[in-house]
Design a protein around this motif. Structure first.
Motif, PDB file in Angstrom:
ATOM      1  N   TYR A 199      92.887  68.799 -46.341  1.00 37.88           N
ATOM      2  CA  TYR A 199      92.834  69.958 -47.229  1.00 37.88           C
ATOM      3  C   TYR A 199      91.562  69.971 -48.073  1.00 37.88           C
ATOM      4  CZ  TYR A 199      97.823  70.772 -46.312  1.00 37.88           C
ATOM      5  OH  TYR A 199      99.032  71.032 -45.723  1.00 37.88           O
ATOM      6  N   TYR A 200      91.126  71.178 -48.402  1.00 35.25           N
ATOM      7  CA  TYR A 200      90.028  71.408 -49.335  1.00 35.25           C
ATOM      8  C   TYR A 200      90.358  72.652 -50.141  1.00 35.25           C
ATOM      9  CZ  TYR A 200      88.282  74.965 -46.033  1.00 35.25           C
ATOM     10  OH  TYR A 200      88.148  76.053 -45.216  1.00 35.25           O
ATOM     11  N   LEU A 201      89.595  72.897 -51.202  1.00 32.05           N
ATOM     12  CA  LEU A 201      89.837  74.009 -52.108  1.00 32.05           C
ATOM     13  C   LEU A 201      88.680  74.987 -52.055  1.00 32.05           C
ATOM     14  CD1 LEU A 201      91.421  75.265 -54.595  1.00 32.05           C
ATOM     15  CD2 LEU A 201      89.988  73.792 -56.030  1.00 32.05           C
ATOM     16  N   THR A 202      88.991  76.277 -52.003  1.00 29.22           N
ATOM     17  CA  THR A 202      87.956  77.291 -52.207  1.00 29.22           C
ATOM     18  C   THR A 202      88.290  78.017 -53.508  1.00 29.22           C
ATOM     19  OG1 THR A 202      89.090  79.035 -50.961  1.00 29.22           O
ATOM     20  CG2 THR A 202      87.538  77.653 -49.740  1.00 29.22           C
ATOM     21  N   VAL A 203      87.268  78.257 -54.304  1.00 32.00           N
ATOM     22  CA  VAL A 203      87.403  79.039 -55.528  1.00 32.00           C
ATOM     23  C   VAL A 203      86.523  80.263 -55.332  1.00 32.00           C
ATOM     24  CG1 VAL A 203      87.122  79.105 -58.031  1.00 32.00           C
ATOM     25  CG2 VAL A 203      87.730  76.942 -56.905  1.00 32.00           C
ATOM     26  N   THR A 204      87.146  81.438 -55.371  1.00 35.27           N
ATOM     27  CA  THR A 204      86.421  82.683 -55.145  1.00 35.27           C
ATOM     28  C   THR A 204      86.494  83.538 -56.394  1.00 35.27           C
ATOM     29  OG1 THR A 204      87.097  82.632 -52.828  1.00 35.27           O
ATOM     30  CG2 THR A 204      86.214  84.712 -53.660  1.00 35.27           C
ATOM     31  N   GLU A 205      85.328  84.005 -56.846  1.00 35.42           N
ATOM     32  CA  GLU A 205      85.251  84.960 -57.943  1.00 35.42           C
ATOM     33  C   GLU A 205      84.981  86.311 -57.301  1.00 35.42           C
ATOM     34  OE1 GLU A 205      82.405  85.767 -61.786  1.00 35.42           O
ATOM     35  OE2 GLU A 205      81.528  85.337 -59.838  1.00 35.42           O
ATOM     36  N   SER A 206      85.835  87.285 -57.579  1.00 34.86           N
ATOM     37  CA  SER A 206      85.661  88.634 -57.066  1.00 34.86           C
ATOM     38  C   SER A 206      85.525  89.574 -58.255  1.00 34.86           C
ATOM     39  CB  SER A 206      86.867  89.025 -56.213  1.00 34.86           C
ATOM     40  OG  SER A 206      86.726  90.346 -55.750  1.00 34.86           O
ATOM     41  N   ILE A 232      82.959  78.956 -53.834  1.00 35.76           N
ATOM     42  CA  ILE A 232      82.568  77.553 -53.743  1.00 35.76           C
ATOM     43  C   ILE A 232      83.633  76.817 -52.950  1.00 35.76           C
ATOM     44  CG2 ILE A 232      81.226  77.550 -55.888  1.00 35.76           C
ATOM     45  CD1 ILE A 232      83.528  75.974 -57.157  1.00 35.76           C
ATOM     46  N   TYR A 233      83.197  75.791 -52.263  1.00 34.26           N
ATOM     47  CA  TYR A 233      84.090  74.940 -51.490  1.00 34.26           C
ATOM     48  C   TYR A 233      84.110  73.589 -52.176  1.00 34.26           C
ATOM     49  CZ  TYR A 233      83.594  78.459 -47.878  1.00 34.26           C
ATOM     50  OH  TYR A 233      83.602  79.638 -47.180  1.00 34.26           O
ATOM     51  N   LEU A 234      85.296  73.058 -52.405  1.00 34.08           N
ATOM     52  CA  LEU A 234      85.437  71.785 -53.089  1.00 34.08           C
ATOM     53  C   LEU A 234      86.309  70.870 -52.234  1.00 34.08           C
ATOM     54  CD1 LEU A 234      84.674  70.335 -55.709  1.00 34.08           C
ATOM     55  CD2 LEU A 234      86.777  71.192 -56.700  1.00 34.08           C
ATOM     56  N   TYR A 235      85.737  69.720 -51.891  1.00 26.29           N
ATOM     57  CA  TYR A 235      86.430  68.782 -51.020  1.00 26.29           C
ATOM     58  C   TYR A 235      87.006  67.623 -51.827  1.00 26.29           C
ATOM     59  CZ  TYR A 235      84.207  71.627 -47.546  1.00 26.29           C
ATOM     60  OH  TYR A 235      83.814  72.714 -46.803  1.00 26.29           O
ATOM     61  N   PHE A 288      86.833  65.922 -56.047  1.00 26.82           N
ATOM     62  CA  PHE A 288      87.804  66.403 -57.038  1.00 26.82           C
ATOM     63  C   PHE A 288      87.694  65.670 -58.378  1.00 26.82           C
ATOM     64  CE2 PHE A 288      91.355  68.113 -54.007  1.00 26.82           C
ATOM     65  CZ  PHE A 288      90.492  69.087 -53.561  1.00 26.82           C
ATOM     66  N   LYS A 289      87.704  64.350 -58.345  1.00 30.10           N
ATOM     67  CA  LYS A 289      87.730  63.568 -59.589  1.00 30.10           C
ATOM     68  C   LYS A 289      86.502  63.865 -60.447  1.00 30.10           C
ATOM     69  CE  LYS A 289      88.155  58.916 -61.416  1.00 30.10           C
ATOM     70  NZ  LYS A 289      88.185  57.484 -61.115  1.00 30.10           N
ATOM     71  N   ASP A 290      85.310  63.776 -59.836  1.00 34.62           N
ATOM     72  CA  ASP A 290      84.074  64.032 -60.590  1.00 34.62           C
ATOM     73  C   ASP A 290      83.999  65.481 -61.056  1.00 34.62           C
ATOM     74  OD1 ASP A 290      83.244  61.406 -60.305  1.00 34.62           O
ATOM     75  OD2 ASP A 290      82.036  61.833 -58.514  1.00 34.62           O
TER      76      ASP A 290
END
Length: 128
Positions: A34-41, A58-61, A65-67
């Motif tokens: 799993y990874y996270l995408t954060v999208t601003e629209s 942005i894609y966050l793997y 996460f911790k940093d």
């Protein structure tokens, strides 16, 4: 140029903030991690009533996460410690002029009495 195909969301949350909407989507890699995408629209309305959306993602793997969480926490804590949690949106208006001898909080409070409460926090993920 090959178009990137988005993976189906596993888990999703939506934050609506004025003209902006933030999407937090958990997706799976081809290896089923799993990874996270954060999208601003952000919605832009043209003079003729038509509109368009501008999106930033942005894609966050997991390995970040911790940093990422630590730095985001430090940055948001810094802002809240330096400026408090009150949003002073009138400074972004074209006609804003700080009056001498007038506290910004007092000026904002008096202005809010005369205007709607349609304010939002302007967050840009481009700086992260």
């Amino acid at each position: 140029m090959a178009e990137r195909v988005e993976q189906e969301e596993i888990f999703s949350q939506v934050l609506r903030a004025g003209r902006r909407t933030y999407f937090f989507d958990v997706r799976a890699t081809k290896a089923d991690d799993y990874y996270l995408t954060v999208t601003e629209s952000k919605k832009f309305t043209h003079d003729d009533g038509s509109f368009r959306y501008q999106k930033h993602k942005i894609y966050l793997y997991k390995e970040d996460f911790k940093d990422f969480q630590e730095m985001l926490g430090k940055a948001t804590d810094y802002i809240l410690n330096e400026k408090g949690d009150e949003v002073i949106s009138e400074r972004h208006q074209k006609d804003f002029k700080k009056e001498e001898g007038t506290d910004a909080t007092t000026k904002l409070a008096s202005k809010e009495e005369n205007t709607s409460t349609d304010s939002f926090t302007d967050i840009s993920f481009e700086d992260i």
